[in-house]
Design an enzyme around this catalytic site. Structure first.
Site, PDB file in Angstrom:
ATOM      1  CB  THR A 289      -6.352   1.993   7.455  1.00 40.23           C
ATOM      2  OG1 THR A 289      -6.046   2.902   8.514  1.00 40.23           O
ATOM      3  CG2 THR A 289      -7.026   2.783   6.340  1.00 40.23           C
TER       4      THR A 289
ATOM      5  CD1 TRP B 204      -3.189   3.431  15.537  1.00 37.06           C
ATOM      6  CD2 TRP B 204      -2.618   3.341  17.714  1.00 37.06           C
ATOM      7  NE1 TRP B 204      -3.742   4.518  16.161  1.00 37.06           N
ATOM      8  CE2 TRP B 204      -3.416   4.497  17.489  1.00 37.06           C
ATOM      9  CE3 TRP B 204      -2.178   3.073  18.997  1.00 37.06           C
ATOM     10  CZ2 TRP B 204      -3.747   5.387  18.522  1.00 37.06           C
ATOM     11  CZ3 TRP B 204      -2.507   3.954  20.012  1.00 37.06           C
ATOM     12  CH2 TRP B 204      -3.271   5.098  19.777  1.00 37.06           C
TER      13      TRP B 204
ATOM     14  CE  LYS C  66      -5.490   0.848   2.829  1.00 39.62           C
ATOM     15  NZ  LYS C  66      -4.694  -0.227   2.157  1.00 39.62           N
TER      16      LYS C  66
ATOM     17  CE1 TYR D 262      -2.739   4.615   3.967  1.00 40.24           C
ATOM     18  CE2 TYR D 262      -3.848   5.062   6.043  1.00 40.24           C
ATOM     19  CZ  TYR D 262      -3.213   4.188   5.193  1.00 40.24           C
ATOM     20  OH  TYR D 262      -3.055   2.876   5.553  1.00 40.24           O
TER      21      TYR D 262
ATOM     22  CB  ALA E 191      -0.923   0.017   1.213  1.00 40.95           C
ATOM     23  CE1 TYR E 192       2.134   7.876  -1.996  1.00 39.76           C
ATOM     24  CE2 TYR E 192       1.176   8.168   0.181  1.00 39.76           C
ATOM     25  CZ  TYR E 192       1.915   8.664  -0.874  1.00 39.76           C
ATOM     26  OH  TYR E 192       2.448   9.933  -0.820  1.00 39.76           O
TER      27      TYR E 192
END
Length: 281
Positions: free
Chosen positions: A96, A145, A124, A120, A55-56
């Site tokens: 995420t 995290w 996602k 971000y 992923a970025y």
């Protein structure tokens, strides 16, 4: 054969330790900025299941590179998922807690309303939506995290800073769930095996460490486990501005994963002990 997109990241590194027989594709052979090439790898290699662990993840830089982040985090997994649908094999994708706005004080459930507050998170979320619309037999695993002995993460940053400082100021009004990358890798492999066996298909799940903690207390736990005397001073998020806004509440409700796949949330404190052992031996 399980095909893994990702080679050097935290979760991919742990997958390589747990499943060395899997096929791992790094950026040199599968650049996620070229979604069509990623799909072509799936069609050519004919795996039994695919895990996207790449992923970025540069959260602050994504504010300037949202278009690139969206290609890597949305367009690439969409192409992978469509290829998996064509091959009729399971597709597992990591996401995420940043798809939520971080409001409230209760753990987020998989079906709670999404409202990302940074680039971000938007990239996602776009990936989640594209995978869900692909027609693939998919499982999306949201986590938070992430830490390990590999790559860059909060644990390694705290240990590095503690080597030269007696006191650190750490944000105390963001609460979440530290998650060992090794536990994520094990969960992905278990889900993949169960999906291949036809146990379960299609869904968004949450997987994060327990119990919830704020960043400052997480830092204190890191120093305690590492036998360091570094003092932690609590500060507010407003005292540590960053280009990307961070959610204040990143807690995730993980019962659905336990109910459907019999996978329990990990104890991050025991995972932290193992990571510190790996880093200090």
């Amino acid at each position: 054969m399980i095909l893994v997109f990702g080679k050097t990241g935290q979760v991919a590194s742990e997958l390589a330790l747990l499943a060395p027989e899997a096929r791992f594709l790094g950026r040199d052979t599968a650049d996620l900025s070229d979604p069509a090439a990623c799909a072509a790898q799936i069609l050519a290699l004919k795996p039994d299941a695919v895990i996207n662990a790449a992923a970025y993840t540069a959260v602050d830089k994504a504010e300037e590179e949202e278009a690139l982040a969206t290609v890597i985090n949305a367009d690439a997994p969409a192409a992978m998922a469509r290829a998996c649908a064509e091959r009729k094999v399971p597709f597992l994708h990591l996401s995420t807690d940043y798809v939520f706005d971080g409001s409230g004080d209760q753990p987020w459930r998989p079906d709670d309303p999404v409202a990302p507050i940074n680039a971000y998170g938007r990239s996602k979320l776009a990936g989640e939506q594209a995978v869900a619309a692909s027609g693939a037999n998919y499982a999306i695993l949201r986590t938070s995290w992430v830490f390990s002995a590999h790559g860059g993460n909060f644990v390694k940053t705290m240990l590095r800073l503690a080597a030269t400082r007696d006191q650190l100021s750490v944000v105390a009004d963001q609460i979440g769930s530290p998650t060992p990358a090794r536990a994520i890798a094990a969960a992905l492999l278990s889900i993949a095996a169960q999906m291949q066996a036809g146990t379960r298909s299609r869904g968004i799940y949450h997987f994060s460490g327990q119990p919830a903690v704020n960043w400052a207390d997480f830092a204190r736990a890191i120093f305690a486990k590492a036998n360091l005397t570094t003092r932690v001073v609590d500060i507010a998020t407003s005292a540590y501005p960053t280009p990307a806004t961070r959610p204040l509440n990143s807690q995730l409700h993980c019962n659905d994963l336990t109910n459907d796949f019999s996978i329990q949330p990990p104890d991050w404190q025991s995972g932290l002990e193992k990571v510190i052992e790996d880093l200090t031996r």
